[in-house]
Design a protein around this motif. Sequence first.
Motif, PDB file in Angstrom:
ATOM      1  N   UNK A  70      26.135  31.708  38.755  1.00 25.01           N
ATOM      2  CA  UNK A  70      26.201  32.907  39.030  1.00 25.01           C
ATOM      3  C   UNK A  70      26.750  33.988  40.188  1.00 25.01           C
ATOM      4  N   UNK A  71      27.391  33.217  40.902  1.00 22.84           N
ATOM      5  CA  UNK A  71      28.891  33.708  41.713  1.00 22.84           C
ATOM      6  C   UNK A  71      29.776  33.978  40.957  1.00 22.84           C
ATOM      7  N   UNK A  72      29.905  32.823  39.495  1.00 22.16           N
ATOM      8  CA  UNK A  72      30.802  33.409  38.547  1.00 22.16           C
ATOM      9  C   UNK A  72      30.209  34.792  37.840  1.00 22.16           C
ATOM     10  N   UNK A  73      28.987  34.529  37.293  1.00 19.54           N
ATOM     11  CA  UNK A  73      28.753  35.987  36.002  1.00 19.54           C
ATOM     12  C   UNK A  73      28.700  37.708  37.100  1.00 19.54           C
ATOM     13  N   UNK A 241      48.644  37.875  49.153  1.00 20.60           N
ATOM     14  CA  UNK A 241      48.381  37.120  50.428  1.00 20.60           C
ATOM     15  C   UNK A 241      46.631  36.787  49.550  1.00 20.60           C
ATOM     16  N   UNK A 242      45.659  37.329  48.947  1.00 20.11           N
ATOM     17  CA  UNK A 242      45.074  37.349  48.759  1.00 20.11           C
ATOM     18  C   UNK A 242      44.727  36.033  47.339  1.00 20.11           C
ATOM     19  N   UNK A 243      46.378  36.386  47.217  1.00 20.42           N
ATOM     20  CA  UNK A 243      46.480  35.052  45.330  1.00 20.42           C
ATOM     21  C   UNK A 243      46.640  33.888  46.689  1.00 20.42           C
ATOM     22  N   UNK A 244      47.352  34.025  47.461  1.00 16.33           N
ATOM     23  CA  UNK A 244      48.818  32.880  48.081  1.00 16.33           C
ATOM     24  C   UNK A 244      46.113  32.393  48.709  1.00 16.33           C
ATOM     25  N   UNK A 245      45.766  33.041  49.219  1.00 14.51           N
ATOM     26  CA  UNK A 245      43.958  32.581  49.508  1.00 14.51           C
ATOM     27  C   UNK A 245      43.473  31.606  48.241  1.00 14.51           C
ATOM     28  N   UNK A 246      42.970  32.122  47.074  1.00 21.33           N
ATOM     29  CA  UNK A 246      42.811  31.362  45.929  1.00 21.33           C
ATOM     30  C   UNK A 246      43.956  30.160  45.614  1.00 21.33           C
ATOM     31  N   UNK A 247      45.124  30.606  45.764  1.00 20.74           N
ATOM     32  CA  UNK A 247      45.867  29.468  45.908  1.00 20.74           C
ATOM     33  C   UNK A 247      45.526  27.833  46.028  1.00 20.74           C
ATOM     34  N   UNK A 248      45.308  28.133  47.836  1.00 23.70           N
ATOM     35  CA  UNK A 248      45.137  27.122  48.048  1.00 23.70           C
ATOM     36  C   UNK A 248      43.459  26.736  48.026  1.00 23.70           C
ATOM     37  N   UNK A 249      42.887  26.881  47.736  1.00 21.12           N
ATOM     38  CA  UNK A 249      41.330  26.906  47.460  1.00 21.12           C
ATOM     39  C   UNK A 249      41.825  26.128  45.828  1.00 21.12           C
ATOM     40  N   UNK A 250      42.611  26.545  45.108  1.00 19.64           N
ATOM     41  CA  UNK A 250      42.405  25.678  43.821  1.00 19.64           C
ATOM     42  C   UNK A 250      43.006  24.527  44.126  1.00 19.64           C
ATOM     43  N   UNK A 271      34.939  27.889  34.845  1.00 24.49           N
ATOM     44  CA  UNK A 271      35.452  28.387  36.147  1.00 24.49           C
ATOM     45  C   UNK A 271      36.336  28.999  36.232  1.00 24.49           C
ATOM     46  N   UNK A 272      37.286  27.882  36.516  1.00 27.96           N
ATOM     47  CA  UNK A 272      38.651  27.886  37.256  1.00 27.96           C
ATOM     48  C   UNK A 272      40.120  29.088  36.739  1.00 27.96           C
ATOM     49  N   UNK A 273      40.097  28.729  34.993  1.00 26.51           N
ATOM     50  CA  UNK A 273      40.709  29.716  34.776  1.00 26.51           C
ATOM     51  C   UNK A 273      39.910  31.118  33.658  1.00 26.51           C
ATOM     52  N   UNK A 274      38.766  31.134  34.531  1.00 26.35           N
ATOM     53  CA  UNK A 274      38.198  32.641  33.838  1.00 26.35           C
ATOM     54  C   UNK A 274      38.613  32.704  35.291  1.00 26.35           C
ATOM     55  N   UNK A 275      38.073  32.222  36.185  1.00 22.81           N
ATOM     56  CA  UNK A 275      38.997  33.137  38.359  1.00 22.81           C
ATOM     57  C   UNK A 275      40.502  33.070  37.481  1.00 22.81           C
ATOM     58  N   UNK A 284      37.539  38.394  44.878  1.00 19.47           N
ATOM     59  CA  UNK A 284      36.301  37.300  44.391  1.00 19.47           C
ATOM     60  C   UNK A 284      37.216  36.749  43.699  1.00 19.47           C
ATOM     61  N   UNK A 285      39.039  36.317  43.477  1.00 20.79           N
ATOM     62  CA  UNK A 285      39.597  34.934  42.996  1.00 20.79           C
ATOM     63  C   UNK A 285      38.782  34.340  44.054  1.00 20.79           C
ATOM     64  N   UNK A 286      39.376  34.085  45.719  1.00 20.85           N
ATOM     65  CA  UNK A 286      39.303  33.657  46.414  1.00 20.85           C
ATOM     66  C   UNK A 286      37.297  32.910  46.666  1.00 20.85           C
ATOM     67  N   UNK A 287      36.469  34.446  46.495  1.00 22.04           N
ATOM     68  CA  UNK A 287      35.516  33.910  47.258  1.00 22.04           C
ATOM     69  C   UNK A 287      35.045  32.824  45.500  1.00 22.04           C
ATOM     70  N   UNK A 288      35.109  32.958  44.630  1.00 23.43           N
ATOM     71  CA  UNK A 288      35.086  32.275  43.935  1.00 23.43           C
ATOM     72  C   UNK A 288      35.266  30.528  43.611  1.00 23.43           C
ATOM     73  N   UNK A 289      36.406  30.755  44.275  1.00 21.13           N
ATOM     74  CA  UNK A 289      37.055  29.074  44.486  1.00 21.13           C
ATOM     75  C   UNK A 289      36.226  28.573  45.254  1.00 21.13           C
TER      76      UNK A 289
END
Length: 472
Positions: A70-73, A241-250, A271-275, A284-289
């Motif tokens: 649901x988060x992904x949707x 900086x947002x992209x870097x946050x998502x990368x850490x979670x990746x 879901x990972x590459x959808x994000x 939203x990317x970091x939240x999803x990760x």
Amino acid sequence: MREMAKGGPTTSRRGAEGLFERVESLVEVAMQLPRGMSDEEVEGLLRVLPPDTSRSMRALLCPRFRDVSLDFIAMIGEWVQEVRRAKSEGRKVVLVPFNFPPEIIYLFRNAIPLTSEVMTTLGVSVLEGQGERYWDYAMGLGIPDYLCSSSTIELGSILTGRDFEPDIIVQSAPGACDANSKIHEFVSLHMGIPQVILEKPTEATSRGRELHRRYFMAFMRRLEEMIGEELDEGRMREVLEEANRASDLYYELYDLKKFSPCPVPNIFSIFTYGTRFTRWGRPQAAEMMRSMVELSRRRREEGAYPAPEEVARCMWLYIGYYFDFLGFFNWMEERGITYLNDILSLCQPRHVDTTSKESMLAGLAEASFEYPMTRQMGADSMSLSWIEDMSHFIRDLNANCAIYSGHHACKQTWSIVNQVRKEITRRTGAPVLCLQGDSWIRRMTPTSVLQEEISSFVDNVVTRRRRARERP
Ligand code: SF4
């Protein structure tokens, strides 16, 4: 065709027949689904949906990861809605292929990326009739069927002149995949949508990287002109900086895949590459990760696993199949076959140094040079780059087998797959299965045939080898 577009319902939601518009209508409904739905509520919903939509929603609303789906949707739905609003807000919609970092487009306040292959995958997974009518339309125009369905389905919809049109097209696959480049170029010329090309030299030497950096800087200047906005250092830093946050979670999610049984659900690869391909650079990317990491961590702590044992840890050497999530990702998981990663989920995002405008641009040039597919299929030796990367990941994630799901458009990967298969097995000991089909078109190879082949490979090769090794 342009006339048809002008006269057609491109701006009206009524009578919309394009893939974008149909996906948009469905995700708007799906976004209303609340977290914590009971199984009975889900069952009631699935009964009123058309069969193709219902099957995909059943896969996504599987109780094991329902709230993350649901988060992904929600994330995808907001992205689609933002793309729609962008036009009326005077912002540019930039159609990008999947092998291009979308955060580059988010650097501009006045632009938003729309990713061809993600739109195709959404269409194939949620629309009744999947993406077949758009593929058939493109074929009817005389486009050869060896173009990639991943891009041709969404672009076929644009070609009908009855769908949402982007303002700019980015082409960044020359050298890596001509099937991808050429359909983007064709749509640009046929529909009169301006195109900007990012080329990548095959050489990964300092000379090749320097040449790419120069191409990249010229590409960015051209984007500035086309979008009508100069890059602003503050905005760039905020996005990266947002992209870097998502990368850490990746990387947290990647590390969780090292445990056996794997606590990360198979469907999280998509879901990972959808994000990665839509929202990297936005919060939203970091939240999803984070949502994926938290559920996987919890599953590991609880020892939750849907099969009696993990029988196969499988690396997909290229991509998976997207026309039947239920019969593919979930079926494998329930049989104890882990879909560890594929070439797209192994995007290994890079931390960008946000010290200055120059360091950020250099980091993005590097990220696009090393993007999945560009890195392997656009290398000076495609086979070597692919073998080295996949052998590394097979060892690092302790995979005990690999599968290549080649499809007819991927001529370049087919041309070397025998060599790749032998060498990967020699280096890692992992047996490799080669499958034929099309990731986005069910008519090529039905799921039942794929399941039979995967089952007999796992039972007759992977399990036997494992037992032989375990015997005293
Ligand atoms: S490399 Fe293969 S899957 Fe990727 S875009 Fe090209 S044809 Fe499609």
